[in-house]
Design a protein around this motif. Sequence first.
Motif, short mmCIF file in Angstrom:
data_model
loop_
_atom_site.label_atom_id
_atom_site.label_comp_id
_atom_site.label_asym_id
_atom_site.label_seq_id
_atom_site.Cartn_x
_atom_site.Cartn_y
_atom_site.Cartn_z
N ASP A 84 0.91 -1.20 -0.05
CA ASP A 84 0.21 -0.05 -0.10
C ASP A 84 0.92 1.06 0.36
OD1 ASP A 84 -2.02 1.82 0.31
OD2 ASP A 84 -2.67 1.18 2.35
N GLU A 85 1.07 1.94 -1.17
CA GLU A 85 1.81 3.13 -1.26
C GLU A 85 3.25 2.97 -0.74
OE1 GLU A 85 1.09 5.93 -2.87
OE2 GLU A 85 -1.42 5.58 -3.12
N PRO A 86 3.91 1.85 -0.98
CA PRO A 86 5.05 1.45 -0.65
C PRO A 86 6.27 2.33 -0.76
CG PRO A 86 4.84 -0.09 -2.62
CD PRO A 86 3.70 0.98 -2.29
N THR A 87 6.09 3.29 -2.14
CA THR A 87 7.32 4.22 -2.40
C THR A 87 6.96 5.64 -1.79
OG1 THR A 87 6.39 4.64 -4.50
CG2 THR A 87 7.77 3.01 -4.41
N ASP A 88 5.98 5.74 -1.08
CA ASP A 88 5.67 7.17 -0.77
C ASP A 88 6.66 8.03 0.09
OD1 ASP A 88 3.49 8.88 -0.90
OD2 ASP A 88 2.84 8.45 1.33
N THR A 89 7.61 7.22 0.60
CA THR A 89 8.82 7.86 1.55
C THR A 89 10.05 7.66 0.98
OG1 THR A 89 8.48 6.26 3.17
CG2 THR A 89 7.33 8.22 3.63
N LEU A 90 10.06 6.95 -0.10
CA LEU A 90 11.38 6.33 -0.64
C LEU A 90 12.16 7.26 -1.72
CD1 LEU A 90 10.70 2.60 -1.15
CD2 LEU A 90 11.31 3.71 0.77
N THR A 91 13.48 7.30 -1.71
CA THR A 91 14.20 8.01 -2.65
C THR A 91 14.07 7.04 -3.95
OG1 THR A 91 16.19 6.59 -2.34
CG2 THR A 91 15.80 8.86 -0.93
N ASP A 92 14.52 7.73 -4.93
CA ASP A 92 14.61 7.13 -6.29
C ASP A 92 15.38 5.84 -6.27
OD1 ASP A 92 13.02 9.18 -7.43
OD2 ASP A 92 14.75 10.16 -8.34
N THR A 93 16.71 5.89 -5.67
CA THR A 93 17.53 4.72 -5.53
C THR A 93 16.69 3.55 -4.66
OG1 THR A 93 19.27 6.12 -5.31
CG2 THR A 93 19.83 3.70 -4.69
#
Length: 500
Positions: free
Chosen positions: A166-175
């Motif tokens: 559920d929205e796993p990249t919401d707080t992730l950087t591009d890397t």
Amino acid sequence: MSELLRLENIEKSFPGVKALDGVNLCVNAGKVMGLVGENGAGKSTLMKVLTGIYKMDGGTLRYLGREQAFNGPRESQKAGISIIHQELNLLPELSIAENIFLGRERVGFMGRILWKEMYRMADELLAKLGVTRSSRTRLGDLGIGEQQMVEIAKAISFESRVIIMDEPTDTLTDTETEALFAVIRELRETGHGIVYISHRLKEIFAICDDVTVLRDGQYISESDVSDITEDQLIEMMVGRRLEEQFPRVYVEPGPTSLEVKHLSGPCLKDISLAVREGEILGISGLMGAGRTELMKALFGAYPVEGGVISMFGEEVRIASPQDALEAGIAYISEDRKADGLILGLSVKENMTLTALEGFCSVLGHIDQSKEREAADHYIEAFNIRTPSRRQVVGNLSGGNQQKVAIVKGLMDQPKVLILDEPTRGVDVGAKKEIYQLINAFKQKGMSIILVSSEMPEILGMSDRIIVMHEGRLCGEFTAEEADQEILMACAIGRTRKEAA
């Protein structure tokens, strides 16, 4: 193709609301199923039905060929269905390994915990995700993006057949996002079924095989992502065409409202900037560049070691958020649930919380009629979808919560409005509404500082753009001068001259 999971004609009602009305979802082994829809479309409710948090009112759930009805997350997890929630479910005082294996610790003779084995397994999971931290590290010492990767490692550790993200990249950087995509591809190749929920439609096309669309609690369609365009997907989600994603308006800028000279702090280095009335100043940069720290420093919520802040040419001392509000600066936090709203209070109470003095009578009593009138005005003006001003704000969709957070900042009628990631976790339709609100503030002469990790948002809405890298300003561009390549080059530390 082996079917792992099928939900058919799922129905779920709450008092006065039909949250799900005939919803379908199919998950196959070795496939990534995207699940999209506006906030309030029913995605979270469907996942709660699937994992046994809610009992369905109608329909069928088939898992591994058998009809099922799970009685809670532990039961669905044991059966092989894991969910990575948008809101982190971790304990900051424990180590990474302890968080990953909490309640499932490896034990040996006499029930003693096999710490070395547990740390080794946790380190292997982290390495698979590209996380270089030792699993012995205290979780609270990690940034929010790294904590999200720990949450993902925890879900993978269950060896589930179906994994819901559920929205796993919401707080992730591009890397970090690329590392996650590599893991998803590996899981797909080993026969797992993935449900990928995201408002970032480019990710749906980058990682998903198929996509299911929900709207207003109803099933709209299931498509192969190779058969549709992003515009078609948006139209299915919102039920109408969005003609222009970033509706920029031109306003002749007025005098300088906020000026900062040589501002320094624990991770801020000699920052000078200015913003004018009727202008949107975009702040770009990678995670950890110091953008949020700078905004909090301007709002008196982050320590400042030197520098001068002026409002309309007069120096102001800002040592606390109260000082900032009195100076005419409002800040809308990037984390509305932790810093921006009190989820257990009503819509009205959240809206008026920082401006109660303005609703007080001469005797010091709150004029509740005036307070209700103000809340109702903003609910209508901002098209906030809520049954009433009395609704608990935690029960609203993400987009409507964000609108309430913005109203809270506006109640003091600020001259400068700082918006830190204003559309994070917000669907495409609500984003457009928020952009239109921002433009309306701009047209009224308000100065707006917009912080965003989404490059198209920065480029599409800003009049000027400043790029940060490691606590410094590395470049300043007009909207006409900027493009993604130049901003990214500055974000990794090149000067404006080198980036050009």
